[in-house]
Design an enzyme around this catalytic site. Structure first.
Site, PDB file in Angstrom:
ATOM      1  CG  ASN A 184      -0.279   0.020   2.501  1.00 13.29           C
ATOM      2  OD1 ASN A 184       0.352   1.012   2.845  1.00 13.29           O
ATOM      3  ND2 ASN A 184      -0.349  -1.092   3.237  1.00 13.29           N
ATOM      4  CE  LYS A 212     -11.331   1.788  10.949  1.00 11.05           C
ATOM      5  NZ  LYS A 212     -10.725   2.270   9.739  1.00 11.05           N
ATOM      6  N   PRO A 235      -4.119 -10.996  11.019  1.00 12.53           N
ATOM      7  CG  PRO A 235      -2.334 -11.369  12.482  1.00 12.53           C
ATOM      8  CD  PRO A 235      -2.796 -11.623  11.073  1.00 12.53           C
ATOM      9  CG  ASP A 236      -7.409  -5.172  13.518  1.00 12.08           C
ATOM     10  OD1 ASP A 236      -6.560  -4.526  14.164  1.00 12.08           O
ATOM     11  OD2 ASP A 236      -8.348  -4.643  12.892  1.00 12.08           O
ATOM     12  CB  ILE A 237      -1.590  -5.603  15.164  1.00 10.16           C
ATOM     13  CG1 ILE A 237      -1.024  -6.471  14.032  1.00 10.16           C
ATOM     14  CG2 ILE A 237      -0.606  -5.502  16.324  1.00 10.16           C
ATOM     15  CD1 ILE A 237       0.157  -5.867  13.300  1.00 10.16           C
ATOM     16  CE  LYS A 260       9.331 -12.685 -12.528  1.00 12.71           C
ATOM     17  NZ  LYS A 260      10.131 -12.036 -13.555  1.00 12.71           N
ATOM     18  CE  LYS A 266      -9.396  -1.569  13.827  1.00 10.73           C
ATOM     19  NZ  LYS A 266      -8.330  -1.981  12.913  1.00 10.73           N
ATOM     20  CG  PHE A 311      -2.866   6.615  12.894  1.00  8.90           C
ATOM     21  CD1 PHE A 311      -2.352   6.411  14.171  1.00  8.90           C
ATOM     22  CD2 PHE A 311      -2.520   7.776  12.215  1.00  8.90           C
ATOM     23  CE1 PHE A 311      -1.510   7.345  14.765  1.00  8.90           C
ATOM     24  CE2 PHE A 311      -1.678   8.708  12.796  1.00  8.90           C
ATOM     25  CZ  PHE A 311      -1.169   8.494  14.058  1.00  8.90           C
TER      26      PHE A 311
HETATM   27  O1  C5P Z   1      -9.410  -1.284  10.309  1.00  6.81           O
HETATM   28  P1  C5P Z   1      -8.358  -0.369   9.818  1.00  6.81           P
HETATM   29  O2  C5P Z   1      -7.244  -1.062   9.080  1.00  6.81           O
HETATM   30  O3  C5P Z   1      -8.848   0.804   9.067  1.00  6.81           O
HETATM   31  O4  C5P Z   1      -7.732   0.213  11.190  1.00  6.81           O
HETATM   32  C1  C5P Z   1      -6.633   1.044  11.201  1.00  6.81           C
HETATM   33  C2  C5P Z   1      -5.926   0.948  12.525  1.00  6.81           C
HETATM   34  O5  C5P Z   1      -5.762  -0.402  12.925  1.00  6.81           O
HETATM   35  C3  C5P Z   1      -4.519   1.499  12.452  1.00  6.81           C
HETATM   36  O6  C5P Z   1      -4.195   2.009  13.711  1.00  6.81           O
HETATM   37  C4  C5P Z   1      -3.712   0.269  12.084  1.00  6.81           C
HETATM   38  O7  C5P Z   1      -2.348   0.417  12.463  1.00  6.81           O
HETATM   39  C5  C5P Z   1      -4.404  -0.804  12.868  1.00  6.81           C
HETATM   40  N1  C5P Z   1      -4.365  -2.123  12.245  1.00  6.81           N
HETATM   41  C6  C5P Z   1      -3.664  -3.153  12.830  1.00  6.81           C
HETATM   42  N2  C5P Z   1      -3.633  -4.395  12.260  1.00  6.81           N
HETATM   43  C7  C5P Z   1      -4.320  -4.645  11.122  1.00  6.81           C
HETATM   44  C8  C5P Z   1      -5.058  -3.609  10.504  1.00  6.81           C
HETATM   45  C9  C5P Z   1      -5.050  -2.366  11.091  1.00  6.81           C
HETATM   46  O8  C5P Z   1      -3.018  -2.929  13.872  1.00  6.81           O
HETATM   47  N3  C5P Z   1      -4.277  -5.848  10.587  1.00  6.81           N
END
Ligand code: C5P
Length: 403
Positions: free
Chosen positions: A211, A338, A306-308, A290, A342, A324
């Site tokens: 990205n 969020k 995973p969503d950290i 490749k 979160k 963020f």
């Molecule tokens: O859900 P979204 O990706 O928009 O959320 C953004 C926030 O969540 C940011 O603070 C980003 O660093 C964190 N994040 C994370 N792990 C992920 C996706 C997003 O920690 N897999």
């Protein structure tokens, strides 16, 4: 807050008639309990002698890049590193111009370029020089980079003209320095974990899904938090940015690597600032070699990463959590969602649909979304965003520890 002898204020004096007022400034800062060191331009020594400042501060006064004792540390770097706050008063139009353009042809301007400390500038000059478009553009450029200005006053000037350009009152300059000095230590003793940059999710050893995150805001936050006394670990995806001063940098590539690095550090962190653009998905399978054109699959199957941040929230890890949100519509609403989903103390949200702002640019416009309300930053430099994030982080941490 540990103020006092351990706070070093570097006072820069440039060549203007108001240089004599720097003596008062130096005395006021010493009275406050700071250690004060003075660096002068050659021109300033025409107005006040180094001996005056040496007597007031009981410290050697630096003027030239070249007169060092060869065994001493490199002067412009040591002054730059020692300073908790660098105040330049009076500051001439010439030195403002040099600073705005990164010129470093004497000890004072070299120190200004090398320092990571907050810089306070109190200009003093003739009214026409002050009003000149070039001077104002230089000031705007420095402000954008986070320099604080203590505006000159209006009145009779040394040259006989009347108008703005007279050095601000010593009390006002001292107050600006004190505010910066207090800020300079407000994260002392805290452990802050920052994530930054975008992750890269490999398709094969050559290609990846990525990205547009540059990492600039996260790096600026890590640098600012370290400057303000925190122990900082920065876990970052690939970026060309250099390691900030006094920050432990862990470079990772994928979301899974970032997850592992963050989880390892989170238990001991007082705060987590999650500015990384973590990929939500990764290819389910990674080619060992490749993938040849002919063997390219019809579609790439993705699996969820995973969503950290969400996991830190669920497990109540990482102390104060700042997230963020990069959005393209309904920015505030999504950010507020969020904040709740979160379990964050604050979400810093921005609209990435505006190509002039956001990814890779120097400036941005963000909303600070908290349970108490929303504040719009307006368009500001990413360093100014970092400063505001750290101001708010310090307040949140103070609130937590007194709760
Ligand atoms: O859900 P979204 O990706 O928009 O959320 C953004 C926030 O969540 C940011 O603070 C980003 O660093 C964190 N994040 C994370 N792990 C992920 C996706 C997003 O920690 N897999």
């Amino acid at each position: 807050m540990a103020l006092g002898e351990s706070t070093t204020v570097l006072v820069g004096v440039t060549g203007g008639i108001a240089a004599y007022k720097s003596c008062e400034l130096v005395r006021a800062l010493i009275k406050r309990g700071y250690r004060v060191k003075v660096v002068m331009t050659q021109a300033a020594t025409e107005f006040v002698t180094p001996l005056t400042f040496r007597t007031l501060t009981n410290e050697p006064v630096a003027v030239s890049l070249w007169e060092d004792d060869p065994s001493a540390p490199v002067h412009h770097i040591s002054l730059a590193e020692e300073a908790d706050v660098f105040v330049i008063a009076p500051c001439t139009a010439n030195v403002i111009a040099k600073m705005a353009h990164g010129r470093a042809d004497d000890l004072l301007t070299t120190s200004a370029l090398a320092t990571e400390a907050p810089i306070v500038v109190a200009p003093a000059m003739n009214v026409h020089m002050w009003r000149d478009e070039v001077t104002q553009a230089n000031i705007a450029a420095l402000r954008a980079r986070g320099v604080t200005f203590v505006e000159p006053e209006s009145g009779e000037l040394a040259c006989g003209d009347v108008g703005e350009g007279r050095l601000a009152r010593v009390e006002d300059i001292a107050a600006a320095v004190i505010a910066e000095a207090e800020r300079a230590r407000d994260l002392e003793g805290r452990t802050v974990l920052v994530t930054a940059g975008g992750t890269q999710e490999p398709i094969d050893p050559v290609r990846y899904i990525g990205n547009r995150s540059s990492g600039k805001t996260g790096f600026a936050i890590a640098a600012e938090a370290a400057r303000r006394g925190a122990r900082v670990t920065l876990v970052t995806g690939p970026t060309h940015l250099a390691d900030p001063f006094r920050v432990d940098v862990v470079r990772v590539e994928t979301a899974l690597e970032m997850y592992a690095a963050v989880m390892e550090q989170a238990a001991t962190a007082d705060a987590v600032v999650a500015s990384a653009a973590v990929a939500d998905f990764r290819p389910a399978e990674v080619g060992a070699g490749k993938i040849k054109k002919g063997a390219m699959p019809e579609a790439i199957t993705l699996v969820r990463n995973p969503d950290i941040l969400a996991e830190l929230g669920e497990r109540d890890l990482g102390g104060v959590r700042i997230g963020f949100a990069a959005e393209t519509s309904d920015v505030e609403r999504h950010a507020r969602e969020k904040l709740l989903s979160k379990h964050c103390h604050m979400v810093v949200a921005n609209d990435v649909s505006d190509p002039a702002l956001g990814f890779g640019t120097e400036s941005n416009r963000v909303l600070f979304v908290t349970p108490d309300g929303t504040t719009d930053s307006g368009v500001i430099h990413k360093r100014a965003i970092a400063r505001e994030v750290c101001d708010r982080l310090a307040r949140l941490l103070d609130g937590e520890s007194s709760a």
